[in-house]
Design a protein around this motif. Structure first.
Motif, mmCIF file in Angstrom:
data_model
loop_
_atom_site.group_PDB
_atom_site.id
_atom_site.type_symbol
_atom_site.label_atom_id
_atom_site.label_comp_id
_atom_site.label_asym_id
_atom_site.label_seq_id
_atom_site.Cartn_x
_atom_site.Cartn_y
_atom_site.Cartn_z
ATOM 1 N N ALA A 1 0.743 10.967 -12.350
ATOM 2 C CA ALA A 1 0.692 10.694 -11.077
ATOM 3 C C ALA A 1 0.042 9.358 -11.017
ATOM 4 O O ALA A 1 -0.184 8.586 -10.249
ATOM 5 C CB ALA A 1 0.151 11.757 -9.997
ATOM 6 N N LEU A 2 -1.247 9.884 -12.163
ATOM 7 C CA LEU A 2 -2.632 8.450 -12.247
ATOM 8 C C LEU A 2 -1.415 7.777 -13.052
ATOM 9 O O LEU A 2 -1.986 6.329 -12.702
ATOM 10 C CB LEU A 2 -3.562 9.189 -13.444
ATOM 11 C CG LEU A 2 -4.044 10.276 -13.045
ATOM 12 C CD1 LEU A 2 -4.882 11.161 -13.677
ATOM 13 C CD2 LEU A 2 -5.458 9.838 -12.020
ATOM 14 N N GLN A 3 -0.972 7.844 -13.919
ATOM 15 C CA GLN A 3 0.141 6.567 -14.323
ATOM 16 C C GLN A 3 0.996 5.648 -13.121
ATOM 17 O O GLN A 3 0.571 4.109 -12.717
ATOM 18 C CB GLN A 3 0.969 6.909 -15.626
ATOM 19 C CG GLN A 3 0.332 7.548 -16.886
ATOM 20 C CD GLN A 3 1.384 7.817 -17.437
ATOM 21 O OE1 GLN A 3 2.360 8.638 -17.527
ATOM 22 N NE2 GLN A 3 1.184 8.177 -19.199
ATOM 23 N N GLN A 4 1.744 6.760 -12.568
ATOM 24 C CA GLN A 4 1.813 5.423 -11.014
ATOM 25 C C GLN A 4 1.214 5.207 -10.276
ATOM 26 O O GLN A 4 1.566 4.467 -9.920
ATOM 27 C CB GLN A 4 2.582 6.383 -10.239
ATOM 28 C CG GLN A 4 3.319 6.726 -8.966
ATOM 29 C CD GLN A 4 4.010 7.605 -8.305
ATOM 30 O OE1 GLN A 4 4.502 8.804 -8.158
ATOM 31 N NE2 GLN A 4 4.656 7.266 -6.799
ATOM 32 N N LEU A 5 0.193 5.972 -9.971
ATOM 33 C CA LEU A 5 -0.799 5.039 -9.259
ATOM 34 C C LEU A 5 -1.455 4.022 -10.318
ATOM 35 O O LEU A 5 -1.764 2.678 -9.610
ATOM 36 C CB LEU A 5 -2.015 5.677 -9.124
ATOM 37 C CG LEU A 5 -3.453 5.884 -8.662
ATOM 38 C CD1 LEU A 5 -3.404 4.988 -6.631
ATOM 39 C CD2 LEU A 5 -4.389 6.821 -8.170
ATOM 40 N N ASN B 1 -0.870 10.697 -3.135
ATOM 41 C CA ASN B 1 -0.385 11.880 -2.465
ATOM 42 C C ASN B 1 0.518 13.168 -3.874
ATOM 43 O O ASN B 1 0.365 14.097 -3.941
ATOM 44 C CB ASN B 1 1.197 11.894 -1.951
ATOM 45 C CG ASN B 1 0.889 11.515 0.173
ATOM 46 O OD1 ASN B 1 0.051 11.375 0.228
ATOM 47 N ND2 ASN B 1 1.622 10.769 0.246
ATOM 48 N N GLN B 2 0.926 12.316 -4.326
ATOM 49 C CA GLN B 2 1.050 12.882 -5.778
ATOM 50 C C GLN B 2 -0.197 13.867 -6.882
ATOM 51 O O GLN B 2 -0.402 14.047 -7.396
ATOM 52 C CB GLN B 2 1.896 12.069 -6.957
ATOM 53 C CG GLN B 2 3.863 12.066 -6.204
ATOM 54 C CD GLN B 2 4.410 12.470 -6.503
ATOM 55 O OE1 GLN B 2 4.235 14.305 -6.660
ATOM 56 N NE2 GLN B 2 5.230 12.935 -5.830
ATOM 57 N N CYS B 3 -1.069 12.388 -6.693
ATOM 58 C CA CYS B 3 -1.941 13.009 -7.812
ATOM 59 C C CYS B 3 -3.085 14.456 -6.806
ATOM 60 O O CYS B 3 -3.422 14.446 -7.144
ATOM 61 C CB CYS B 3 -3.515 11.862 -6.901
ATOM 62 S SG CYS B 3 -2.872 10.466 -8.967
ATOM 63 N N PHE B 4 -3.380 14.340 -5.176
ATOM 64 C CA PHE B 4 -3.925 15.432 -5.029
ATOM 65 C C PHE B 4 -2.840 16.104 -4.724
ATOM 66 O O PHE B 4 -3.433 17.590 -4.441
ATOM 67 C CB PHE B 4 -4.256 14.443 -3.412
ATOM 68 C CG PHE B 4 -4.988 13.806 -2.813
ATOM 69 C CD1 PHE B 4 -6.417 14.050 -3.544
ATOM 70 C CD2 PHE B 4 -5.193 12.233 -2.895
ATOM 71 C CE1 PHE B 4 -7.727 13.130 -3.647
ATOM 72 C CE2 PHE B 4 -6.010 11.572 -2.571
ATOM 73 C CZ PHE B 4 -7.795 12.161 -2.737
ATOM 74 N N GLY B 5 -1.573 16.483 -5.135
ATOM 75 C CA GLY B 5 -0.752 17.383 -4.947
ATOM 76 C C GLY B 5 -0.089 18.056 -6.470
ATOM 77 O O GLY B 5 0.175 19.455 -6.409
ATOM 78 N N ALA B 6 -0.903 17.369 -6.791
ATOM 79 C CA ALA B 6 -0.591 17.816 -8.858
ATOM 80 C C ALA B 6 -1.992 19.230 -9.394
ATOM 81 O O ALA B 6 -3.147 18.735 -8.716
ATOM 82 C CB ALA B 6 -0.691 17.007 -9.631
ATOM 83 N N MET C 1 0.677 -1.236 -0.093
ATOM 84 C CA MET C 1 0.310 0.138 -0.152
ATOM 85 C C MET C 1 0.857 1.572 -0.479
ATOM 86 O O MET C 1 0.284 2.218 -0.563
ATOM 87 C CB MET C 1 -0.964 0.323 1.886
ATOM 88 C CG MET C 1 -1.537 1.380 1.699
ATOM 89 S SD MET C 1 -3.092 1.205 0.802
ATOM 90 C CE MET C 1 -3.796 2.751 0.158
ATOM 91 N N SER C 2 2.081 0.620 0.268
ATOM 92 C CA SER C 2 3.294 2.522 0.250
ATOM 93 C C SER C 2 3.404 3.115 -1.033
ATOM 94 O O SER C 2 3.424 4.620 -1.431
ATOM 95 C CB SER C 2 4.471 1.937 0.940
ATOM 96 O OG SER C 2 4.902 0.944 0.167
ATOM 97 N N GLY C 3 3.723 1.714 -2.285
ATOM 98 C CA GLY C 3 3.310 2.476 -3.261
ATOM 99 C C GLY C 3 1.949 3.442 -3.614
ATOM 100 O O GLY C 3 1.975 4.114 -4.600
ATOM 101 N N VAL C 4 0.732 2.723 -3.281
ATOM 102 C CA VAL C 4 -0.169 3.661 -3.718
ATOM 103 C C VAL C 4 -0.536 4.838 -2.819
ATOM 104 O O VAL C 4 -0.669 5.730 -3.126
ATOM 105 C CB VAL C 4 -1.213 2.967 -3.298
ATOM 106 C CG1 VAL C 4 -3.150 3.516 -3.451
ATOM 107 C CG2 VAL C 4 -1.847 1.723 -3.802
#
Length: 287
Positions: free
Chosen positions: A72-76, A58-63, A50-53
């Motif tokens: 960020a979406l691709q990372q998620l 965090n990247q999604c909400f901060g972008a 879950m650490s990766g999620v």
């Protein structure tokens, strides 16, 4: 110490991961059956991955720009795919004949059900509540993901149980509840994209990138939630939570963006041809 840039404190090499899932051995056993070890191994490994999620969330909400949002979406999407693979490794969703753990999930609930506390204020039958516990046993990932994609809460067993999870009387650790609250206080990715479309003039290429990344991520969430309902049905029967899951599945499908289709059909109120570049903030006026 944790790796630089990691969202997890402490030695990350000690976290249970997919690659070493078979080596996860419970230290405390309650029922002393293999099905108990299997269930704990599955969810401890999911917690470790879950650490990766969380990092991607965090990247999604901060972008606030198109480029970082797409990345960020691709990372998620990749992080959620790991959770899907954890379920496959546990034998959930695998085709008949595949090499899977030899366990009987229904046996676990037959042994465990009498020890699970009932939550009367939810207004659910004990059987439905037990199935809901299993579906939502991964913790805060489901409400965080649903909020990110702008999915409204349902007033059904799943929605009520998640709402109860947010409260102080739930079984979630306090830091988990606090992180969940911080996510719920942030604007959803869907609202940010729609705001950009309504207030600015995105190029077709930028629309395509955002829509593809957003919808691909939703497809991966659907794959994850499908694994959860398959787990429930192996433990409780094929009809368990059928209506609740179909409602949630439909809501996720409805959350997919259709920006390019709407543009072609001329249904959007604001013309979308324009000059907002990948580097421009989503909330800033177009130059």
């Amino acid at each position: 110490e944790g790796e630089e840039g990691s969202d997890v404190d402490g030695p990350t090499e000690l976290l249970p991961k997919l690659e070493v899932m078979g080596q996860v051995v419970p230290q405390l056993r309650f029922l002393c059956v293999e099905e108990e070890d299997w269930f704990l191994r599955l969810h401890v490994t999911l917690a470790g991955e879950m650490s990766g999620v969380v990092g991607a969330l965090n990247q999604c909400f901060g972008a606030d720009r198109v480029g970082p949002q797409v990345r960020a979406l691709q990372q998620l999407e990749k992080a959620i795919e790991v959770l899907v693979r954890v379920h496959y490794t546990a034998g959930i969703g695998q085709p008949i004949g595949a090499d899977v753990p030899q366990v009987r999930p229904a046996l676990l609930m037959q042994r465990m059900h009498r020890f699970l506390p009932h939550v009367k204020e939810l207004g659910l039958s004990p059987h439905i509540l037990r199935a809901t516990r299993v579906y939502c046993a991964t913790g805060i990932d489901q409400p965080c993901l649903l909020h990110l994609f702008g999915v409204e809460k349902d007033d059904n067993a799943l929605g009520r149980y998640r709402e109860w999870q947010h409260g102080t009387g739930s079984e979630l650790p306090r830091p988990h509840r606090e992180y969940l609250e911080s996510c719920l206080d942030s604007p959803s990715m869907r609202s940010l994209v729609q705001r950009a479309v309504g207030a600015h003039k995105l190029t077709v290429q930028e629309l395509a990138r955002l829509e593809l990344a957003h919808n691909s991520c939703i497809d991966m969430v659907l794959r994850l939630f499908n694994r959860r309902i398959e787990l429930v049905r192996t433990m409780f029967g094929d009809d368990m939570l059928r209506e609740e899951f179909e409602s949630e599945r439909a809501s996720l499908i409805d959350a997919r963006l259709r920006l390019l289709v709407e543009r072609r059909e001329g249904l959007t109120e604001t013309p979308l041809e324009g000059v907002l570049s990948v580097g421009d903030p989503l909330g800033a006026p177009a130059g």
